[in-house]
Design an enzyme around this catalytic site. Structure first.
Site, PDB file in Angstrom:
ATOM      1  N   HIS A  63     -27.800  50.524  39.387  1.00 61.57           N
ATOM      2  CA  HIS A  63     -27.311  49.421  38.543  1.00 61.57           C
ATOM      3  C   HIS A  63     -28.380  48.344  38.405  1.00 61.57           C
ATOM      4  O   HIS A  63     -28.593  47.540  39.316  1.00 61.57           O
ATOM      5  CB  HIS A  63     -26.028  48.818  39.145  1.00 61.57           C
ATOM      6  CG  HIS A  63     -25.396  47.759  38.304  1.00 61.57           C
ATOM      7  ND1 HIS A  63     -24.072  47.796  37.905  1.00 61.57           N
ATOM      8  CD2 HIS A  63     -25.885  46.619  37.754  1.00 61.57           C
ATOM      9  CE1 HIS A  63     -23.788  46.731  37.167  1.00 61.57           C
ATOM     10  NE2 HIS A  63     -24.882  45.997  37.067  1.00 61.57           N
ATOM     11  N   HIS A  65     -30.691  45.928  35.175  1.00 66.37           N
ATOM     12  CA  HIS A  65     -30.804  45.522  33.756  1.00 66.37           C
ATOM     13  C   HIS A  65     -32.283  45.394  33.415  1.00 66.37           C
ATOM     14  O   HIS A  65     -32.862  44.305  33.517  1.00 66.37           O
ATOM     15  CB  HIS A  65     -30.082  44.197  33.524  1.00 66.37           C
ATOM     16  CG  HIS A  65     -28.614  44.261  33.789  1.00 66.37           C
ATOM     17  ND1 HIS A  65     -27.674  44.412  32.779  1.00 66.37           N
ATOM     18  CD2 HIS A  65     -27.906  44.218  34.950  1.00 66.37           C
ATOM     19  CE1 HIS A  65     -26.459  44.459  33.309  1.00 66.37           C
ATOM     20  NE2 HIS A  65     -26.574  44.333  34.637  1.00 66.37           N
ATOM     21  N   GLN A 159     -22.148  43.417  26.699  1.00 63.67           N
ATOM     22  CA  GLN A 159     -21.933  42.261  27.572  1.00 63.67           C
ATOM     23  C   GLN A 159     -21.146  41.140  26.905  1.00 63.67           C
ATOM     24  O   GLN A 159     -20.457  40.371  27.565  1.00 63.67           O
ATOM     25  CB  GLN A 159     -23.284  41.718  28.049  1.00 63.67           C
ATOM     26  CG  GLN A 159     -23.155  40.468  28.899  1.00 63.67           C
ATOM     27  CD  GLN A 159     -24.480  40.054  29.491  1.00 63.67           C
ATOM     28  OE1 GLN A 159     -24.812  40.421  30.593  1.00 63.67           O
ATOM     29  NE2 GLN A 159     -25.242  39.287  28.742  1.00 63.67           N
ATOM     30  N   HIS A 217     -19.076  46.847  33.846  1.00 61.55           N
ATOM     31  CA  HIS A 217     -19.065  45.606  34.623  1.00 61.55           C
ATOM     32  C   HIS A 217     -17.610  45.141  34.652  1.00 61.55           C
ATOM     33  O   HIS A 217     -17.040  44.843  33.603  1.00 61.55           O
ATOM     34  CB  HIS A 217     -19.925  44.545  33.952  1.00 61.55           C
ATOM     35  CG  HIS A 217     -21.394  44.765  34.116  1.00 61.55           C
ATOM     36  ND1 HIS A 217     -22.030  45.893  33.673  1.00 61.55           N
ATOM     37  CD2 HIS A 217     -22.345  43.982  34.687  1.00 61.55           C
ATOM     38  CE1 HIS A 217     -23.324  45.793  33.955  1.00 61.55           C
ATOM     39  NE2 HIS A 217     -23.544  44.653  34.577  1.00 61.55           N
ATOM     40  N   GLU A 220     -16.248  40.595  36.977  1.00 59.28           N
ATOM     41  CA  GLU A 220     -17.326  39.832  37.626  1.00 59.28           C
ATOM     42  C   GLU A 220     -17.005  38.353  37.426  1.00 59.28           C
ATOM     43  O   GLU A 220     -17.573  37.677  36.566  1.00 59.28           O
ATOM     44  CB  GLU A 220     -18.693  40.187  37.038  1.00 59.28           C
ATOM     45  CG  GLU A 220     -19.834  39.532  37.818  1.00 59.28           C
ATOM     46  CD  GLU A 220     -21.216  39.890  37.292  1.00 59.28           C
ATOM     47  OE1 GLU A 220     -21.318  40.557  36.254  1.00 59.28           O
ATOM     48  OE2 GLU A 220     -22.200  39.474  37.937  1.00 59.28           O
ATOM     49  N   ASP A 316     -29.274  45.079  40.356  1.00 57.75           N
ATOM     50  CA  ASP A 316     -28.679  44.353  39.228  1.00 57.75           C
ATOM     51  C   ASP A 316     -29.729  43.570  38.439  1.00 57.75           C
ATOM     52  O   ASP A 316     -30.089  43.958  37.344  1.00 57.75           O
ATOM     53  CB  ASP A 316     -27.553  43.431  39.719  1.00 57.75           C
ATOM     54  CG  ASP A 316     -26.620  42.972  38.601  1.00 57.75           C
ATOM     55  OD1 ASP A 316     -26.641  43.579  37.520  1.00 57.75           O
ATOM     56  OD2 ASP A 316     -25.856  42.010  38.828  1.00 57.75           O
TER      57      ASP A 316
HETATM   58 ZN   LIG Z   1     -25.028  44.107  36.062  1.00 58.80          ZN
END
Ligand SMILES: [Zn+2]
Length: 417
Positions: A63, A65, A159, A217, A220, A316
């Protein structure tokens, strides 16, 4: 699998394979581990002496980005330290994203990961009406440039929401057509719970069309009213996608009342959802608005493990608006995970080590991970005898082998004067 009798390329002497029996010699031919040959068959092979040290079949980063990595130097700082502000700051930067610079940043991070012994990565890339498909194209270009030294799965990650961000559903379909491997999601980032449920339904429509896994996701947030993990688990069962869905973050689960938390964990188990905690980022972002005592910010790691659920962790973020540090080092994140999740007993420390190796390989559903004959010959020799020592020392990754080729050698040097 390498053909019977193929010439041995590398012999790793006296390797101690993680969770795979006693120290022994490992043989590599044509990029795969192979069964030990008869005497005299490995005459031309390179011999590497592991000297009884711990070896992993490559670390797995499930995981990250890569599209956002290293942008913190050219955007304003995140003053509140919250997830919401981190996302807002990126809007400005995303408008001026270019494929070439994304590929360049992602490439730097990939090489850092590789030097730390990471041989497989799953990266999310933002899909929305601000950056369009440029994050995907940039990370795909970085993947192409490094295709002989690392394996990368790309997750199409909406996102900004799918319904909330006009045009994103169409972009998600285009992203899968353009080379994304996994369908992402962020269902809590919609205006209403009904829209969150619809967000998840759309992801399943796309996943079923492309026979793809799902990696979202989930919740969160510090808002304990967030309910999208339950929704995701229910829809996973309804669609028969058990074992093919991953939920990252799930911070809200930590704050649920016990009865509800236990019910959701039972549902996660039934849905065979893989769970990923991201302790570095969430220790930094969560609980910012809490009065003391502030929450730890991560999900219920030990409770999930106790139910036999597959739990892994990821880096992450690397130097972006969410998190100002990070170098894709699983031993660094593992040490943070051990602290954040209260994993201090010997067997718990070993579980942490599993989370960055075998558990992460299960998340990515890697069929050729491990030391068995036929598996991809990814191997990292750690300058440590066991998992606890590796985490404590942040052990040097002495040798990193990918697909049967030595890619990196690291050396720690200290001179007392
Ligand atoms: Zn993430």
């Amino acid at each position: 699998m390498a053909p019977e009798g193929a010439a041995i390329d590398i012999v790793v002497k006296n390797a101690k394979p993680w969770r795979d029996g006693e120290a022994r010699d490992l043989y590599i031919a044509d990029g795969r581990f192979v069964t030990p040959p008869g005497s005299g068959d490995s005459g031309g092979a390179e011999v590497i002496d592991a000297a009884g040290r711990l070896c992993v079949a490559g670390f797995v980063e499930p995981h990250i980005h890569l599209d956002k990595a290293l942008i913190n130097e050219d955007v304003r700082p995140n003053v509140s330290g919250t997830l919401d502000e981190a996302i807002e700051i990126i809007w400005e930067r995303k408008r001026v994203y270019e494929v070439g610079e994304i590929a360049e940043r992602a490439g730097r991070v990939i090489r850092s990961a590789l030097a730390n012994g990471v041989t497989r990565i799953r990266s999310h890339v933002d899909i929305d009406n601000i950056g369009g498909l440029r994050p995907l194209e940039g990370v795909a270009e970085a993947r192409r440039r490094h295709s002989d030294v690392i394996d990368i799965q790309i997750v199409a990650f909406p996102q900004e929401g799918i319904l909330k961000n006009g045009g994103t559903e169409e972009l998600m379909w285009q992203a899968m057509e353009a080379g994304a491997d996994v369908v992402g999601g962020m269902p809590f980032n919609e205006k209403h719970p009904q829209d969150s449920a619809r967000h998840i339904s759309i992801a399943f429509e796309i996943a079923m069309k492309y026979d793809a896994d799902i990696d979202m996701h989930v919740d969160e947030t510090d808002d304990v009213g967030a309910r999208t993990l339950e929704m995701l688990a229910q829809q996973t069962i309804e669609h028969g996608w058990q074992g093919r869905v991953t939920a990252g973050h799930t911070c809200a689960l930590a704050g649920y009342p016990e009865d509800y938390a236990n019910a959701v964990i039972a549902l996660v188990r039934e849905a065979e959802i893989h769970m990923i905690t991201n302790p570095a980022t969430n220790l930094m972002l969560q609980g910012r608005l809490d009065a003391q005592p502030k929450r730890r910010g991560i999900t219920r790691v030990k409770e999930l493990l106790a139910e036999g659920i597959n739990v892994s962790f990821g880096q992450d973020c690397v130097k972006d608006t969410f998190y100002p540090f990070g170098r894709v080092d699983p031993l660094e994140v593992g040490l943070i995970a051990a602290h954040a999740a209260h994993m201090s007993m010997p067997q718990e420390i070993e579980q942490v080590f599993d989370m960055q190796t075998r558990a992460a390989a299960r998340v990515m559903r890697l069929g050729d991970y491990g030391f068995a004959p036929g598996c991809a010959a990814d191997l990292v020799i750690l300058d440590a005898a066991n998992a606890a020592e590796a985490l404590t020392k942040q052990a040097t990754r002495s040798v990193v082998i990918k697909n049967g080729r030595v890619i990196v050698e690291n050396e720690a040097r200290r001179a007392w004067r």
